[in-house]
Design a protein around this motif. Sequence first.
Motif, PDB file in Angstrom:
ATOM      1  N   ARG A 103       0.831  -1.199   0.000  1.00 23.16           N
ATOM      2  CA  ARG A 103       0.000   0.000   0.000  1.00 23.16           C
ATOM      3  C   ARG A 103       0.872   1.258   0.000  1.00 23.16           C
ATOM      4  NH1 ARG A 103      -1.673  -1.923   4.767  1.00 23.16           N
ATOM      5  NH2 ARG A 103      -1.324   0.169   5.628  1.00 23.16           N
ATOM      6  N   ALA A 104       0.363   2.323  -0.580  1.00 16.95           N
ATOM      7  CA  ALA A 104       1.118   3.575  -0.622  1.00 16.95           C
ATOM      8  C   ALA A 104       1.318   4.154   0.777  1.00 16.95           C
ATOM      9  CB  ALA A 104       0.402   4.584  -1.515  1.00 16.95           C
ATOM     10  N   ASP A 105       0.391   3.837   1.713  1.00 21.33           N
ATOM     11  CA  ASP A 105       0.472   4.397   3.062  1.00 21.33           C
ATOM     12  C   ASP A 105       1.006   3.401   4.096  1.00 21.33           C
ATOM     13  OD1 ASP A 105      -1.672   2.688   3.099  1.00 21.33           O
ATOM     14  OD2 ASP A 105      -3.017   4.052   4.179  1.00 21.33           O
ATOM     15  N   VAL A 106       1.643   2.314   3.653  1.00 17.58           N
ATOM     16  CA  VAL A 106       2.130   1.321   4.593  1.00 17.58           C
ATOM     17  C   VAL A 106       3.240   1.906   5.456  1.00 17.58           C
ATOM     18  CG1 VAL A 106       3.901   0.343   3.030  1.00 17.58           C
ATOM     19  CG2 VAL A 106       2.898  -1.079   4.820  1.00 17.58           C
ATOM     20  N   ARG A 107       3.210   1.582   6.734  1.00 11.67           N
ATOM     21  CA  ARG A 107       4.268   2.042   7.631  1.00 11.67           C
ATOM     22  C   ARG A 107       5.481   1.129   7.516  1.00 11.67           C
ATOM     23  NH1 ARG A 107       1.121   3.630  13.281  1.00 11.67           N
ATOM     24  NH2 ARG A 107       0.176   5.572  12.510  1.00 11.67           N
ATOM     25  N   ALA A 108       6.651   1.731   7.625  1.00 10.84           N
ATOM     26  CA  ALA A 108       7.886   0.982   7.426  1.00 10.84           C
ATOM     27  C   ALA A 108       8.007  -0.195   8.378  1.00 10.84           C
ATOM     28  CB  ALA A 108       9.080   1.917   7.596  1.00 10.84           C
ATOM     29  N   GLU A 109       7.582  -0.003   9.640  1.00 11.71           N
ATOM     30  CA  GLU A 109       7.767  -1.057  10.639  1.00 11.71           C
ATOM     31  C   GLU A 109       6.805  -2.228  10.462  1.00 11.71           C
ATOM     32  OE1 GLU A 109       5.702   2.357  13.002  1.00 11.71           O
ATOM     33  OE2 GLU A 109       7.083   2.143  11.312  1.00 11.71           O
ATOM     34  N   ASP A 110       5.870  -2.092   9.517  1.00 13.41           N
ATOM     35  CA  ASP A 110       4.939  -3.186   9.242  1.00 13.41           C
ATOM     36  C   ASP A 110       5.358  -4.029   8.032  1.00 13.41           C
ATOM     37  OD1 ASP A 110       3.251  -2.458  11.344  1.00 13.41           O
ATOM     38  OD2 ASP A 110       2.122  -1.051  10.077  1.00 13.41           O
ATOM     39  N   VAL A 111       6.455  -3.658   7.391  1.00 12.10           N
ATOM     40  CA  VAL A 111       6.857  -4.306   6.141  1.00 12.10           C
ATOM     41  C   VAL A 111       7.887  -5.406   6.404  1.00 12.10           C
ATOM     42  CG1 VAL A 111       7.878  -3.956   3.856  1.00 12.10           C
ATOM     43  CG2 VAL A 111       6.441  -2.169   4.883  1.00 12.10           C
ATOM     44  N   PRO A 112       7.611  -6.649   6.004  1.00  9.95           N
ATOM     45  CA  PRO A 112       8.596  -7.732   6.155  1.00  9.95           C
ATOM     46  C   PRO A 112       9.872  -7.416   5.380  1.00  9.95           C
ATOM     47  CG  PRO A 112       6.425  -8.617   5.646  1.00  9.95           C
ATOM     48  CD  PRO A 112       6.336  -7.131   5.447  1.00  9.95           C
ATOM     49  N   LEU A 113      10.990  -7.964   5.847  1.00 18.07           N
ATOM     50  CA  LEU A 113      12.271  -7.681   5.218  1.00 18.07           C
ATOM     51  C   LEU A 113      12.317  -8.114   3.757  1.00 18.07           C
ATOM     52  CD1 LEU A 113      14.724  -8.553   8.127  1.00 18.07           C
ATOM     53  CD2 LEU A 113      14.485  -6.341   6.989  1.00 18.07           C
ATOM     54  N   ALA A 114      11.662  -9.217   3.426  1.00 18.79           N
ATOM     55  CA  ALA A 114      11.657  -9.667   2.030  1.00 18.79           C
ATOM     56  C   ALA A 114      11.002  -8.625   1.136  1.00 18.79           C
ATOM     57  CB  ALA A 114      10.935 -11.008   1.917  1.00 18.79           C
ATOM     58  N   ASP A 115       9.934  -7.988   1.622  1.00 21.64           N
ATOM     59  CA  ASP A 115       9.269  -6.954   0.836  1.00 21.64           C
ATOM     60  C   ASP A 115      10.129  -5.690   0.750  1.00 21.64           C
ATOM     61  OD1 ASP A 115       7.111  -8.583   0.335  1.00 21.64           O
ATOM     62  OD2 ASP A 115       5.915  -7.805   1.996  1.00 21.64           O
ATOM     63  N   LEU A 116      10.824  -5.371   1.839  1.00 24.06           N
ATOM     64  CA  LEU A 116      11.736  -4.227   1.795  1.00 24.06           C
ATOM     65  C   LEU A 116      12.838  -4.464   0.767  1.00 24.06           C
ATOM     66  CD1 LEU A 116      12.472  -2.862   5.407  1.00 24.06           C
ATOM     67  CD2 LEU A 116      11.354  -1.700   3.491  1.00 24.06           C
ATOM     68  N   HIS A 117      13.325  -5.695   0.721  1.00 23.75           N
ATOM     69  CA  HIS A 117      14.367  -6.023  -0.253  1.00 23.75           C
ATOM     70  C   HIS A 117      13.820  -5.891  -1.671  1.00 23.75           C
ATOM     71  CE1 HIS A 117      17.450  -8.378  -2.394  1.00 23.75           C
ATOM     72  NE2 HIS A 117      18.234  -7.999  -1.410  1.00 23.75           N
ATOM     73  N   ASN A 118      12.574  -6.277  -1.867  1.00 25.20           N
ATOM     74  CA  ASN A 118      11.925  -6.144  -3.175  1.00 25.20           C
ATOM     75  C   ASN A 118      11.892  -4.675  -3.594  1.00 25.20           C
ATOM     76  OD1 ASN A 118      10.294  -6.326  -5.458  1.00 25.20           O
ATOM     77  ND2 ASN A 118       8.805  -7.687  -4.505  1.00 25.20           N
ATOM     78  N   VAL A 119      11.502  -3.797  -2.671  1.00 28.32           N
ATOM     79  CA  VAL A 119      11.454  -2.362  -2.957  1.00 28.32           C
ATOM     80  C   VAL A 119      12.857  -1.841  -3.261  1.00 28.32           C
ATOM     81  CG1 VAL A 119      10.919  -0.082  -1.994  1.00 28.32           C
ATOM     82  CG2 VAL A 119       9.381  -2.011  -1.566  1.00 28.32           C
ATOM     83  N   ALA A 120      13.834  -2.286  -2.475  1.00 29.96           N
ATOM     84  CA  ALA A 120      15.214  -1.838  -2.687  1.00 29.96           C
ATOM     85  C   ALA A 120      15.733  -2.251  -4.062  1.00 29.96           C
ATOM     86  CB  ALA A 120      16.117  -2.401  -1.589  1.00 29.96           C
ATOM     87  N   GLU A 121      15.385  -3.464  -4.475  1.00 29.88           N
ATOM     88  CA  GLU A 121      15.775  -3.926  -5.823  1.00 29.88           C
ATOM     89  C   GLU A 121      15.181  -3.019  -6.894  1.00 29.88           C
ATOM     90  OE1 GLU A 121      15.353  -8.044  -6.980  1.00 29.88           O
ATOM     91  OE2 GLU A 121      15.401  -8.645  -4.860  1.00 29.88           O
ATOM     92  N   ARG A 122      13.915  -2.703  -6.751  1.00 29.35           N
ATOM     93  CA  ARG A 122      13.227  -1.906  -7.777  1.00 29.35           C
ATOM     94  C   ARG A 122      13.736  -0.468  -7.817  1.00 29.35           C
ATOM     95  NH1 ARG A 122       9.049  -4.900  -9.713  1.00 29.35           N
ATOM     96  NH2 ARG A 122       8.494  -6.745  -8.479  1.00 29.35           N
ATOM     97  N   LEU A 123      14.332  -0.027  -6.710  1.00 30.76           N
ATOM     98  CA  LEU A 123      14.922   1.314  -6.681  1.00 30.76           C
ATOM     99  C   LEU A 123      16.398   1.296  -7.064  1.00 30.76           C
ATOM    100  CD1 LEU A 123      13.271   2.756  -3.427  1.00 30.76           C
ATOM    101  CD2 LEU A 123      12.798   3.442  -5.801  1.00 30.76           C
ATOM    102  N   GLY A 124      16.906   0.130  -7.411  1.00 27.38           N
ATOM    103  CA  GLY A 124      18.298   0.021  -7.839  1.00 27.38           C
ATOM    104  C   GLY A 124      19.306   0.095  -6.702  1.00 27.38           C
ATOM    105  N   VAL A 125      18.843  -0.131  -5.469  1.00 30.11           N
ATOM    106  CA  VAL A 125      19.743  -0.065  -4.312  1.00 30.11           C
ATOM    107  C   VAL A 125      20.618  -1.297  -4.232  1.00 30.11           C
ATOM    108  CG1 VAL A 125      19.832  -0.007  -1.784  1.00 30.11           C
ATOM    109  CG2 VAL A 125      18.179   1.416  -3.015  1.00 30.11           C
ATOM    110  N   THR A 126      20.041  -2.444  -4.477  1.00 34.23           N
ATOM    111  CA  THR A 126      20.744  -3.716  -4.338  1.00 34.23           C
ATOM    112  C   THR A 126      20.298  -4.678  -5.439  1.00 34.23           C
ATOM    113  OG1 THR A 126      21.303  -5.477  -2.759  1.00 34.23           O
ATOM    114  CG2 THR A 126      19.010  -4.725  -2.796  1.00 34.23           C
TER     115      THR A 126
END
Length: 293
Positions: A264-287
């Motif tokens: 969700r666009a309004d999801v809080r960071a502390e509610d996001v599993p690490l696998a999903d955070l990694h997915n976002v990081a990949e899509r932003l070209g971080v890792t």
Amino acid sequence: MTQPEATPATDPTATLPLYSPARVRELLTRHGLRPTKSLGQNFLIDGNILRAIAEAGGAARGVPVLEVGPGLGVLTREIASRGAQVTALEKDERLKPVLTETLAGQDVNVIWGDALEFDYAALPAGTRVIANLPYYITGVLLSRFMHAPNVLSATVLVQKEVAQRLAAHPGEDNYGFLSALAALHGTVRHVRDVPRGAFLPAPDVTSSVVRLDFDRSRPLPDPAFLKFVEAALHHRRKTLRNNLRLAGYAGEAVGAALEAAGLRADVRAEDVPLADLHNVAERLGVTGPGVIR
């Protein structure tokens, strides 16, 4: 008539266990010492707690153990008595005569120096950390242990709130960067809480014993991803989108990455599993691509 000064041989407290309050006070008095608050010196005076820490930490014959801040050597003796090969790091050189006395005959190598300057990568393979950590540098030391390839586990006494953060999962109140960091390196187990009265002097907070086991079968986390996670969790109660925008990521790119990751666009960071955070990081070209367990 002046009474002779008490010595370890004549002092009636000498037959008491090293962790007994009377013995601890006698040692401090005889050596002209006072616990230093700036060094986080709170000495354990509960034998049950000492045994529980050594047991949970895996102290056993032939096991290399690192202790940070041995203080009067109370926990050190308990670990060494189980046959472990102990290396102890101590910054306060006023304690030299005390440790010479209390660790006599024990297989302990005391290294005098700052724990923040020690080379943890040089520890022998299979090392287990067992320590009553100075509270003011707990987070930094835990990070050093996590990144030391030969350290298998860390069983440590920490503030209860730190223990709660270490063991927290996404969506829980105490979840934050320290929780994520611990999860990225292995697992955390709460051993037991420790009341203030188990220390001399008593600290201002309740403590807990936790054991961190580091999974050395997986590669260390990408530093770029760790920096990303820290930025994502930097401001509690803010949305992941806002945290990343504050960290310098373009709002449109963040929005697209969240949508593509199914968040969700309004999801809080502390509610996001690490696998999903990694997915976002990949899509932003971080890792690059990877699997987060």
